[in-house]
Write a protein that holds these residues in place. Structure first.
Motif, PDB file in Angstrom:
ATOM      1  N   ARG A  42      47.410  45.497  35.974  1.00 15.51           N
ATOM      2  CA  ARG A  42      46.247  44.733  35.386  1.00 15.51           C
ATOM      3  C   ARG A  42      45.789  43.804  36.080  1.00 15.51           C
ATOM      4  NH1 ARG A  42      43.006  46.478  31.727  1.00 15.51           N
ATOM      5  NH2 ARG A  42      44.826  47.602  30.467  1.00 15.51           N
ATOM      6  N   LYS A  43      46.575  42.757  36.582  1.00 13.89           N
ATOM      7  CA  LYS A  43      46.272  41.337  37.232  1.00 13.89           C
ATOM      8  C   LYS A  43      45.483  41.882  38.501  1.00 13.89           C
ATOM      9  CE  LYS A  43      48.254  37.115  39.277  1.00 13.89           C
ATOM     10  NZ  LYS A  43      47.291  37.241  40.193  1.00 13.89           N
ATOM     11  N   GLU A  49      38.182  42.332  40.421  1.00 15.09           N
ATOM     12  CA  GLU A  49      36.936  42.096  40.017  1.00 15.09           C
ATOM     13  C   GLU A  49      36.360  40.614  40.229  1.00 15.09           C
ATOM     14  OE1 GLU A  49      34.698  43.085  35.720  1.00 15.09           O
ATOM     15  OE2 GLU A  49      36.668  42.296  35.458  1.00 15.09           O
ATOM     16  N   ALA A  50      37.291  39.856  40.244  1.00 11.96           N
ATOM     17  CA  ALA A  50      36.926  38.335  40.391  1.00 11.96           C
ATOM     18  C   ALA A  50      36.335  38.406  41.760  1.00 11.96           C
ATOM     19  CB  ALA A  50      38.043  37.679  40.200  1.00 11.96           C
ATOM     20  N   VAL A  51      36.965  38.906  42.769  1.00 10.09           N
ATOM     21  CA  VAL A  51      36.440  38.830  44.122  1.00 10.09           C
ATOM     22  C   VAL A  51      35.141  39.585  44.343  1.00 10.09           C
ATOM     23  CG1 VAL A  51      36.725  39.555  46.482  1.00 10.09           C
ATOM     24  CG2 VAL A  51      38.458  38.606  45.129  1.00 10.09           C
ATOM     25  N   PHE A  52      34.664  40.723  43.736  1.00  8.94           N
ATOM     26  CA  PHE A  52      33.704  41.480  43.489  1.00  8.94           C
ATOM     27  C   PHE A  52      32.762  40.610  42.922  1.00  8.94           C
ATOM     28  CE2 PHE A  52      30.465  44.269  41.408  1.00  8.94           C
ATOM     29  CZ  PHE A  52      30.242  45.019  42.498  1.00  8.94           C
ATOM     30  N   MET A  83      33.218  27.078  44.406  1.00 13.76           N
ATOM     31  CA  MET A  83      32.839  27.011  42.943  1.00 13.76           C
ATOM     32  C   MET A  83      32.289  28.564  42.723  1.00 13.76           C
ATOM     33  SD  MET A  83      29.393  25.177  41.178  1.00 13.76           S
ATOM     34  CE  MET A  83      28.325  25.894  42.058  1.00 13.76           C
ATOM     35  N   VAL A  84      31.914  29.209  43.541  1.00 16.53           N
ATOM     36  CA  VAL A  84      31.591  30.682  43.391  1.00 16.53           C
ATOM     37  C   VAL A  84      32.721  31.548  43.199  1.00 16.53           C
ATOM     38  CG1 VAL A  84      30.325  32.684  44.582  1.00 16.53           C
ATOM     39  CG2 VAL A  84      29.099  30.517  44.555  1.00 16.53           C
ATOM     40  N   GLU A  85      33.944  31.378  43.868  1.00 18.06           N
ATOM     41  CA  GLU A  85      34.877  31.885  43.520  1.00 18.06           C
ATOM     42  C   GLU A  85      35.706  31.658  42.131  1.00 18.06           C
ATOM     43  OE1 GLU A  85      39.146  31.457  45.804  1.00 18.06           O
ATOM     44  OE2 GLU A  85      37.440  31.548  47.165  1.00 18.06           O
ATOM     45  N   GLU A  86      35.499  30.598  41.756  1.00 18.56           N
ATOM     46  CA  GLU A  86      35.977  30.187  40.273  1.00 18.56           C
ATOM     47  C   GLU A  86      35.068  30.690  39.037  1.00 18.56           C
ATOM     48  OE1 GLU A  86      39.043  28.880  39.652  1.00 18.56           O
ATOM     49  OE2 GLU A  86      39.279  29.094  41.988  1.00 18.56           O
ATOM     50  N   VAL A  87      33.730  30.772  39.636  1.00 17.64           N
ATOM     51  CA  VAL A  87      33.100  31.093  38.584  1.00 17.64           C
ATOM     52  C   VAL A  87      33.281  32.521  38.298  1.00 17.64           C
ATOM     53  CG1 VAL A  87      30.516  31.966  37.955  1.00 17.64           C
ATOM     54  CG2 VAL A  87      31.195  29.675  38.803  1.00 17.64           C
ATOM     55  N   GLY A  88      33.337  33.347  39.469  1.00 20.20           N
ATOM     56  CA  GLY A  88      33.885  34.952  39.383  1.00 20.20           C
ATOM     57  C   GLY A  88      35.200  35.361  38.807  1.00 20.20           C
ATOM     58  N   LYS A  89      36.069  34.380  38.991  1.00 21.67           N
ATOM     59  CA  LYS A  89      37.359  34.486  38.156  1.00 21.67           C
ATOM     60  C   LYS A  89      37.297  34.092  36.722  1.00 21.67           C
ATOM     61  CE  LYS A  89      40.241  32.699  41.954  1.00 21.67           C
ATOM     62  NZ  LYS A  89      41.272  31.757  42.456  1.00 21.67           N
ATOM     63  N   SER A  90      36.288  33.115  36.282  1.00 18.81           N
ATOM     64  CA  SER A  90      36.325  32.989  34.997  1.00 18.81           C
ATOM     65  C   SER A  90      35.488  33.983  34.237  1.00 18.81           C
ATOM     66  CB  SER A  90      35.226  31.544  34.770  1.00 18.81           C
ATOM     67  OG  SER A  90      36.066  30.560  35.235  1.00 18.81           O
ATOM     68  N   ILE A  91      34.529  34.582  34.864  1.00 18.18           N
ATOM     69  CA  ILE A  91      33.977  35.673  34.518  1.00 18.18           C
ATOM     70  C   ILE A  91      34.724  36.815  34.207  1.00 18.18           C
ATOM     71  CG2 ILE A  91      32.220  37.583  34.688  1.00 18.18           C
ATOM     72  CD1 ILE A  91      30.447  35.433  36.439  1.00 18.18           C
ATOM     73  N   GLY A  98      33.240  45.127  33.433  1.00 18.28           N
ATOM     74  CA  GLY A  98      34.107  46.349  33.356  1.00 18.28           C
ATOM     75  C   GLY A  98      34.543  47.072  34.643  1.00 18.28           C
ATOM     76  N   ILE A  99      34.567  46.136  35.413  1.00 20.18           N
ATOM     77  CA  ILE A  99      35.098  46.735  36.693  1.00 20.18           C
ATOM     78  C   ILE A  99      36.561  46.871  36.759  1.00 20.18           C
ATOM     79  CG2 ILE A  99      35.267  46.387  39.078  1.00 20.18           C
ATOM     80  CD1 ILE A  99      32.381  45.187  39.077  1.00 20.18           C
ATOM     81  N   ALA A 100      36.975  45.848  36.247  1.00 22.17           N
ATOM     82  CA  ALA A 100      38.609  45.656  36.224  1.00 22.17           C
ATOM     83  C   ALA A 100      39.428  47.006  35.697  1.00 22.17           C
ATOM     84  CB  ALA A 100      39.161  44.360  35.558  1.00 22.17           C
ATOM     85  N   GLU A 101      38.711  47.164  34.419  1.00 25.14           N
ATOM     86  CA  GLU A 101      39.330  48.406  33.809  1.00 25.14           C
ATOM     87  C   GLU A 101      39.222  49.736  34.506  1.00 25.14           C
ATOM     88  OE1 GLU A 101      41.273  50.259  30.855  1.00 25.14           O
ATOM     89  OE2 GLU A 101      40.981  48.212  31.029  1.00 25.14           O
ATOM     90  N   SER A 102      38.045  50.127  35.011  1.00 22.58           N
ATOM     91  CA  SER A 102      37.978  51.150  36.080  1.00 22.58           C
ATOM     92  C   SER A 102      38.914  51.173  37.058  1.00 22.58           C
ATOM     93  CB  SER A 102      36.435  51.229  36.278  1.00 22.58           C
ATOM     94  OG  SER A 102      35.713  51.533  35.538  1.00 22.58           O
TER      95      SER A 102
END
Length: 113
Positions: A42-43, A49-52, A83-91, A98-102
Motif C-alpha cells: 500500500r505504501k 502516486e505521489a511521484v506521478f 514544493m511540487v514533490e511535497e504537494v504530490g505527497k499531500s494529494i 485513484g492511481i494508488a488503488e489501481s
C-alpha cells in the motif's frame, strides 16, 4: 604439536555454497509468502502516486512567473521542485486520484502469479 592442513579453496567453496543455499532458501520462502506485507505494498502504491502527481504538477508550477520574495534563480528552482514533490505527497495522502488503488491491486496480482 601437529598442525592440520586444509584446502583453502575447498573451504571457501563450502562457505559460498552455504551462503548461496541460504539466499535461495530465503527467496523460496518469500515466494511462498503470498501475499507479502500488504501494508508495504500500500505504501509503495501511494509513493508511486505521489511521484506521478508531482510529475504531472511540475509543468503547471513552471508557468508561474517568479517575482517577489524569491526573485528567481537557482535556489527558487530547487525550492519549487521540492514544493511540487511535497504537494504530490499531500494529494496522495489525502486520497489521491485513484492511481494508488489501481497500482496496489496490480501489485497484489503480481505476487499471486
Amino acid at each position: 604439536m601437529q598442525v592440520q592442513a586444509f584446502d583453502i579453496g575447498q573451504t571457501q567453496a563450502q562457505i559460498f555454497g552455504a551462503q548461496s543455499k541460504a539466499a535461495t532458501d530465503k527467496l523460496n520462502a518469500l515466494a511462498n509468502n503470498v501475499p507479502a506485507n500488504e501494508k508495504q505494498l500500500r505504501k509503495t502504491a501511494e509513493d508511486f502516486e505521489a511521484v506521478f502527481l508531482g510529475q504531472m504538477l511540475k509543468p503547471m508550477f513552471e508557468t508561474i512567473e517568479s517575482d517577489g520574495f524569491f526573485s528567481g534563480g537557482h535556489a527558487e528552482e530547487v525550492y519549487r521542485g521540492m514544493m511540487v514533490e511535497e504537494v504530490g505527497k499531500s494529494i496522495s495522502k489525502a486520497g489521491g486520484v485513484g492511481i494508488a488503488e489501481s497500482v496496489y491491486q496490480e501489485l497484489l496480482k503480481l505476487q499471486q502469479v
